[in-house]
Design a protein around this motif. Structure first.
Motif, PDB file in Angstrom:
ATOM      1  N   PRO A   2       0.814  -1.096   0.011  1.00 48.67           N
ATOM      2  CA  PRO A   2       0.007   0.094   0.078  1.00 48.67           C
ATOM      3  C   PRO A   2       0.790   1.264   0.083  1.00 48.67           C
ATOM      4  N   ALA A   3       0.397   2.329  -0.662  1.00 47.85           N
ATOM      5  CA  ALA A   3       0.910   3.510  -0.664  1.00 47.85           C
ATOM      6  C   ALA A   3       0.152   4.560   0.277  1.00 47.85           C
ATOM      7  N   PRO A   4       0.690   5.149   1.175  1.00 44.70           N
ATOM      8  CA  PRO A   4      -0.150   5.980   2.274  1.00 44.70           C
ATOM      9  C   PRO A   4      -0.289   7.374   1.268  1.00 44.70           C
ATOM     10  N   LYS A   5      -1.624   7.924   1.153  1.00 47.52           N
ATOM     11  CA  LYS A   5      -1.918   9.099   0.567  1.00 47.52           C
ATOM     12  C   LYS A   5      -0.932  10.218   0.689  1.00 47.52           C
ATOM     13  N   GLU A   6      -0.640  10.611   1.910  1.00 47.78           N
ATOM     14  CA  GLU A   6       0.234  11.557   2.073  1.00 47.78           C
ATOM     15  C   GLU A   6       1.658  11.435   1.943  1.00 47.78           C
ATOM     16  N   LEU A   7       2.243  10.372   1.487  1.00 49.40           N
ATOM     17  CA  LEU A   7       3.668  10.142   1.496  1.00 49.40           C
ATOM     18  C   LEU A   7       4.058  10.635   0.128  1.00 49.40           C
ATOM     19  N   TYR A   8       5.095  11.546   0.414  1.00 50.64           N
ATOM     20  CA  TYR A   8       5.789  12.240  -0.954  1.00 50.64           C
ATOM     21  C   TYR A   8       7.055  12.028  -0.898  1.00 50.64           C
ATOM     22  N   ALA A   9       7.456  12.193  -2.065  1.00 52.32           N
ATOM     23  CA  ALA A   9       9.170  12.129  -2.514  1.00 52.32           C
ATOM     24  C   ALA A   9       9.478  13.325  -3.198  1.00 52.32           C
ATOM     25  N   TYR A  29       3.640   7.068   9.615  1.00 52.16           N
ATOM     26  CA  TYR A  29       4.604   7.811   9.325  1.00 52.16           C
ATOM     27  C   TYR A  29       5.784   8.099   9.995  1.00 52.16           C
ATOM     28  N   GLU A  30       5.320   7.999  11.430  1.00 53.47           N
ATOM     29  CA  GLU A  30       6.753   8.078  12.133  1.00 53.47           C
ATOM     30  C   GLU A  30       7.704   6.604  12.191  1.00 53.47           C
ATOM     31  N   GLY A  37      12.079  18.818   8.313  1.00 55.32           N
ATOM     32  CA  GLY A  37      10.808  18.169   8.512  1.00 55.32           C
ATOM     33  C   GLY A  37      10.742  16.639   7.493  1.00 55.32           C
ATOM     34  N   ALA A  38      11.873  16.351   6.812  1.00 57.82           N
ATOM     35  CA  ALA A  38      11.512  15.182   6.109  1.00 57.82           C
ATOM     36  C   ALA A  38      11.717  13.917   7.288  1.00 57.82           C
ATOM     37  N   LEU A  39      10.767  12.898   6.604  1.00 56.88           N
ATOM     38  CA  LEU A  39      10.864  11.797   7.502  1.00 56.88           C
ATOM     39  C   LEU A  39      12.233  11.021   7.367  1.00 56.88           C
TER      40      LEU A  39
END
Length: 332
Positions: free
Chosen positions: A185-192, A238-239, A272-274
């Protein structure tokens, strides 16, 4: 995932329904997802490559033109990965002598970027020929040909780029000789947030730096990180993704080829990047973030830092592309 040639020849191609032309886009990819060397990857919305394919009267496969490669890619249909893989597929279908196609390859992404340039082209070509023929093959059946394209391009038939480029989304490559592609799955708020510094890091050179042996304690740490990424994707934690996307095996060797790598990493994490790491074999780097705004800010700051150090760069921001390749309308 071997190629079953007998099964392919059993597919009935209706020549009356073959399209005259098709235009396909295939996406760039972030291979490894920082800690998952050769097994994890995800597709992005941009950049990517484009193939225009035309049915012609003369049998065979030919390259009509290549744009955006600065003359670096071969026009010889047997040496270009796009046309070579299309020829292989048509041969396995038993129709290579019965159909003619010409290919226009439009490179919208730099060669040697660490963003799956060769895989995007190959996927676009194979998706195009399958569409032209009326989609006789599933994506799973196209996959071995995509992997063969990687073997032709860089001497190593790995699927961490072609799997997400073809399937879309986040993919896990499980297995050795027989590929087992697992969609995650790809979380909707996951960005690159991707930055491509204008430096040359050939894939073959980057692979040669990798250690042949690793300490067991390092392997255990890396396994835990990969498991944490998979768990984080399923739970949209996300954490957990941020804590898990760390590479202690490959990154230390490859980072020395990328100027300002650790400065860029500090900028990303403090903004702020994960997580932050190398995309594929580099030199592109990726900041994984929650939300587009952070990704935009991080890439802008990194690009400004590179500029002050005399390094030109491109930057891209994208959510995970869950679609993969797609048919585009002709604009002529």
């Amino acid at each position: 995932m071997p190629i079953d040639q007998n099964k392919l020849k059993e597919k009935n191609i209706d020549f009356s329904k073959i399209l005259d032309k098709v235009r396909v886009f295939a996406p760039a990819t972030v291979a490894n997802m920082i800690c998952g060397f050769d097994i994890l990857g995800f597709a992005v919305d941009e950049p990517g490559d484009e193939v225009k394919m035309y049915r012609v009267a003369e049998p065979g496969v030919r390259i009509r033109s290549i744009q955006g490669d600065d003359g670096r890619l071969p026009m010889d249909a047997d040496r270009n990965t796009v046309s070579a893989c299309v020829k292989m597929l048509l041969d396995d279908l038993g129709i290579l002598q019965d159909i003619g196609v010409e290919i226009e390859l439009i490179k919208h992404m730099p060669i040697g970027s660490g963003l799956g340039s060769s895989s995007a082209s190959t996927v676009a070509g194979l998706f195009a020929i399958n569409t032209l023929l009326g989609n006789p093959l599933t994506k799973e059946e196209l996959m071995p040909y995509c992997v063969e394209g990687e073997r032709l391009a860089c001497g190593h038939g790995h699927a961490d780029n072609v799997a997400p480029a073809l399937m879309g989304g986040v993919t896990l490559v499980r297995g050795g000789e027989e590929l087992d592609i697992v969609k995650l799955p790809a979380p909707k708020e996951l960005y690159a947030g991707i930055v491509f510094p204008q430096v040359d890091v050939p894939t073959r050179d980057a692979r040669q730096l990798i250690k042949e042996k690793v300490l067991l304690k390092d392997a255990v740490t890396q396994w835990g990180n990969i498991a944490g990424v998979v768990a984080g994707l399923f739970t949209e934690d996300y954490e957990l993704l941020g804590r898990s996307m760390h590479d202690i095996i490959i990154e230390p060797s490859r980072a020395i080829l990328i100027p300002e790598f650790y400065a860029m990493k500090e900028i990303a994490l403090s903004s702020g990047a994960l997580s932050f790491g190398i995309s594929g074999s580099g030199p592109s780097v990726v900041a994984v973030t929650k939300g587009r705004e952070v990704a935009e800010s991080v890439t802008r700051k990194i690009q400004e830092h590179l500029s002050t150090n005399g390094i030109d760069s491109y930057r891209y921001v994208s959510a995970v592309n869950v679609e993969g390749p797609k048919v585009l309308p002709f604009n002529d």
